[in-house]
Design a protein around this motif. Structure first.
Motif, PDB file in Angstrom:
ATOM      1  N   ARG A  48       0.842  -1.196   0.000  1.00 37.04           N
ATOM      2  CA  ARG A  48       0.000   0.000   0.000  1.00 37.04           C
ATOM      3  C   ARG A  48       0.874   1.241   0.000  1.00 37.04           C
ATOM      4  NH1 ARG A  48      -5.356  -0.951   2.086  1.00 37.04           N
ATOM      5  NH2 ARG A  48      -5.680   1.292   1.829  1.00 37.04           N
ATOM      6  N   THR A  67       0.753   5.650  -1.750  1.00 32.60           N
ATOM      7  CA  THR A  67       0.040   6.649  -2.557  1.00 32.60           C
ATOM      8  C   THR A  67       1.010   7.384  -3.459  1.00 32.60           C
ATOM      9  OG1 THR A  67      -1.653   6.974  -0.855  1.00 32.60           O
ATOM     10  CG2 THR A  67      -1.378   8.748  -2.467  1.00 32.60           C
ATOM     11  N   VAL A  78      -4.376  11.465  -7.805  1.00 27.57           N
ATOM     12  CA  VAL A  78      -4.010  10.784  -6.562  1.00 27.57           C
ATOM     13  C   VAL A  78      -4.334   9.309  -6.748  1.00 27.57           C
ATOM     14  CG1 VAL A  78      -4.384  10.614  -4.080  1.00 27.57           C
ATOM     15  CG2 VAL A  78      -4.521  12.851  -5.211  1.00 27.57           C
ATOM     16  N   TYR A  79      -3.290   8.485  -6.742  1.00 21.64           N
ATOM     17  CA  TYR A  79      -3.444   7.047  -6.992  1.00 21.64           C
ATOM     18  C   TYR A  79      -2.995   6.288  -5.747  1.00 21.64           C
ATOM     19  CZ  TYR A  79      -3.244   2.656  -9.675  1.00 21.64           C
ATOM     20  OH  TYR A  79      -3.449   1.388 -10.158  1.00 21.64           O
ATOM     21  N   ARG A  80      -3.927   5.588  -5.113  1.00 23.92           N
ATOM     22  CA  ARG A  80      -3.621   4.853  -3.885  1.00 23.92           C
ATOM     23  C   ARG A  80      -3.472   3.368  -4.211  1.00 23.92           C
ATOM     24  NH1 ARG A  80      -7.563   8.706  -2.394  1.00 23.92           N
ATOM     25  NH2 ARG A  80      -6.661  10.359  -1.106  1.00 23.92           N
ATOM     26  N   HIS A  81      -2.223   2.960  -4.406  1.00 26.84           N
ATOM     27  CA  HIS A  81      -1.919   1.571  -4.743  1.00 26.84           C
ATOM     28  C   HIS A  81      -2.400   0.627  -3.645  1.00 26.84           C
ATOM     29  CE1 HIS A  81       0.878   1.624  -8.285  1.00 26.84           C
ATOM     30  NE2 HIS A  81       0.861   2.904  -7.986  1.00 26.84           N
ATOM     31  N   SER A 137      -5.321  -0.050  -2.586  1.00 24.24           N
ATOM     32  CA  SER A 137      -6.523   0.312  -1.832  1.00 24.24           C
ATOM     33  C   SER A 137      -7.809  -0.122  -2.527  1.00 24.24           C
ATOM     34  CB  SER A 137      -6.580   1.829  -1.609  1.00 24.24           C
ATOM     35  OG  SER A 137      -6.819   2.504  -2.843  1.00 24.24           O
ATOM     36  N   PRO A 174      -8.798   6.274  -8.623  1.00 21.05           N
ATOM     37  CA  PRO A 174      -7.902   7.440  -8.517  1.00 21.05           C
ATOM     38  C   PRO A 174      -8.685   8.752  -8.558  1.00 21.05           C
ATOM     39  CG  PRO A 174      -7.000   5.841 -10.052  1.00 21.05           C
ATOM     40  CD  PRO A 174      -8.389   5.374  -9.715  1.00 21.05           C
ATOM     41  N   GLU A 219      -3.382  14.500   2.460  1.00 20.12           N
ATOM     42  CA  GLU A 219      -3.352  13.041   2.317  1.00 20.12           C
ATOM     43  C   GLU A 219      -3.185  12.397   3.692  1.00 20.12           C
ATOM     44  OE1 GLU A 219      -3.506   9.397   0.381  1.00 20.12           O
ATOM     45  OE2 GLU A 219      -4.030  11.418  -0.296  1.00 20.12           O
ATOM     46  N   THR A 249       3.853   8.027   0.901  1.00 19.11           N
ATOM     47  CA  THR A 249       3.335   8.871  -0.183  1.00 19.11           C
ATOM     48  C   THR A 249       4.482   9.434  -1.003  1.00 19.11           C
ATOM     49  OG1 THR A 249       1.401   9.508   1.136  1.00 19.11           O
ATOM     50  CG2 THR A 249       1.956  10.916  -0.735  1.00 19.11           C
ATOM     51  N   SER A 280       8.066   2.883  -6.285  1.00 23.32           N
ATOM     52  CA  SER A 280       6.790   3.431  -6.758  1.00 23.32           C
ATOM     53  C   SER A 280       6.843   3.797  -8.241  1.00 23.32           C
ATOM     54  CB  SER A 280       6.392   4.654  -5.925  1.00 23.32           C
ATOM     55  OG  SER A 280       7.296   5.725  -6.122  1.00 23.32           O
TER      56      SER A 280
END
Length: 388
Positions: free
Chosen positions: A76, A78, A106-109, A111, A115, A161, A166, A320
């Motif tokens: 997880r 961002t 904003v991309y929350r891997h 989750s 986005p 955020e 992040t 990332s």
């Protein structure tokens, strides 16, 4: 058709032959660069001072030929990306204005969340917006405003955020390029405004980086030439560099998929004069974003000192970027979407021009194009051709 293609046939043929010859020479230069990279890999400390003087990549404690494999990708995290585009002021248009559009994602891997996409246009039309010290805000002046808007958008999004790993991503460079003919006071004010946003990102607990796709910088190849001359600054400035036109990315094409090169410090005068004293000195490495079995895709990644010197943040940025690139194949997804959100298409420009014209007419202002602009609207839309 006004372009005489038949007149270009011979020139295009010669260009092809020239490029083929240049490609053969390129292969020889790459071999030389690889030999120097291995030969002088442990000379970083001795080269550090002369590198600054010759605008070459400044070595860190890592060997010049260091290869760092892809770190573990967190389950997880961002990624927040921002990019911008602009409409330049047109002296021949109906009214003088500029427009800056900032796209962000904003991309929350990990989750499963959709986005968050944003597009924020800002119109500049007042005297203070359009002119700065008597100069029209266009070209580099407008570029600086766009860059500041991009990094501010990143800082704003990082500030809200939730806590967690992040990464804030910018396109291109973290170094605010300002024209040298501006006053020292003017340059300092803009650069410090940019550094304030980097500080906000740091305070929010995020890491920040900028990525350049297909970079043309030749700072590492300049360092290798300096190394071949035993760090002699005078000789480096006087003797021809055989690698002068070889981009750094060619040196690092052997990087395995997902791996990065050694870290280097940027030799930019802005970096040395402003960024380093403020604790945001910019470092960079080269990264192969390609997947296994594909041709290398070498990008340049920049980050401030507080990311470069923090093993956890350094690894987070590295991981990332590769994770994002695997979504699209060879480029970070969040940056690609931010660019898409920022882009102003031709039809959108025309629709906005119509909106401006309508607004002016409603308040009793009759807009008028310059004769040159009016003539272009006729000829370029095929409505009229000039005849003598």
């Amino acid at each position: 058709m006004t372009l005489e293609l038949s007149s270009l046939t011979g020139q295009v043929r010669v260009m092809g032959e020239e490029l083929a010859a240049r490609q053969r020479q390129h292969a020889d230069l790459v071999m030389l660069a690889h030999r120097w990279l291995a030969q002088y890999a442990d000379q970083g400390e001795r080269l550090r001072h002369p590198a600054r003087a010759t605008r070459a990549a400044i070595p860190t404690d890592e060997p010049l030929n260091a290869v760092h494999p892809l770190p573990a990708i967190p389950g997880r995290f961002t990624v927040i990306a921002a990019d911008g585009s602009q409409i330049q002021p047109d002296r021949h248009g109906a009214v003088l204005y500029h427009l800056i559009n900032i796209g962000s994602l904003v991309y929350r891997h990990g989750s499963g969340e959709t986005p968050e996409a944003h597009s924020e246009p800002t119109l500049g039309y007042t005297e203070a917006d359009v002119y700065e010290n008597g100069m029209l805000v266009a070209g580099n002046l407008l570029d600086v405003r766009r860059d500041l808007a991009e990094i501010t958008r990143l800082a704003d999004l990082c500030a809200v955020e939730p806590p967690g790993p992040t990464v804030a991503l910018a396109d291109g460079t973290l170094i605010l390029w300002v024209l040298e003919d501006r006053s020292e006071e003017w340059r300092r004010a803009r650069v410090m405004a940019y550094l304030d946003q980097l500080h906000r990102i740091r305070e929010a607990g995020a890491a920040v980086a900028a990525l350049t796709s297909r970079p043309r910088r030749a700072e590492v190849t300049r360092l290798l030439h300096l190394a071949s001359l035993e760090g002699d600054e005078n000789r480096a400035s006087q003797e021809p560099n055989p690698l002068e036109h070889l981009p750094d990315r060619a040196v690092f094409e052997p990087l395995p998929p997902g791996a990065r090169s050694a870290l280097f410090a940027s030799p930019s005068s802005i970096n040395c004069d402003y960024y380093h004293p403020a604790g945001h000195g910019v470092y960079f490495y080269y990264l192969n974003l390609a997947e296994e079995g594909r041709d290398p895709v070498i990008a340049r990644v920049e980050m401030p000192a507080w990311v470069a010197n923090d093993p956890d943040r350094l690894a987070l940025v590295h991981a990332s970027l590769v994770a994002q690139a695997r979504i699209t194949g060879d480029y970070p997804y969040a940056l690609a979407r931010a660019d898409e959100l920022a882009f102003i298409s031709g039809p959108e420009r025309e629709a906005f021009e119509d909106m401006v014209t309508t607004a002016l007419l409603r308040v009793g202002v009759r807009p008028a194009l310059s004769p040159k602009a009016y003539y272009k609207t006729l000829t370029r839309q095929g409505r009229r051709k000039h005849r003598v």
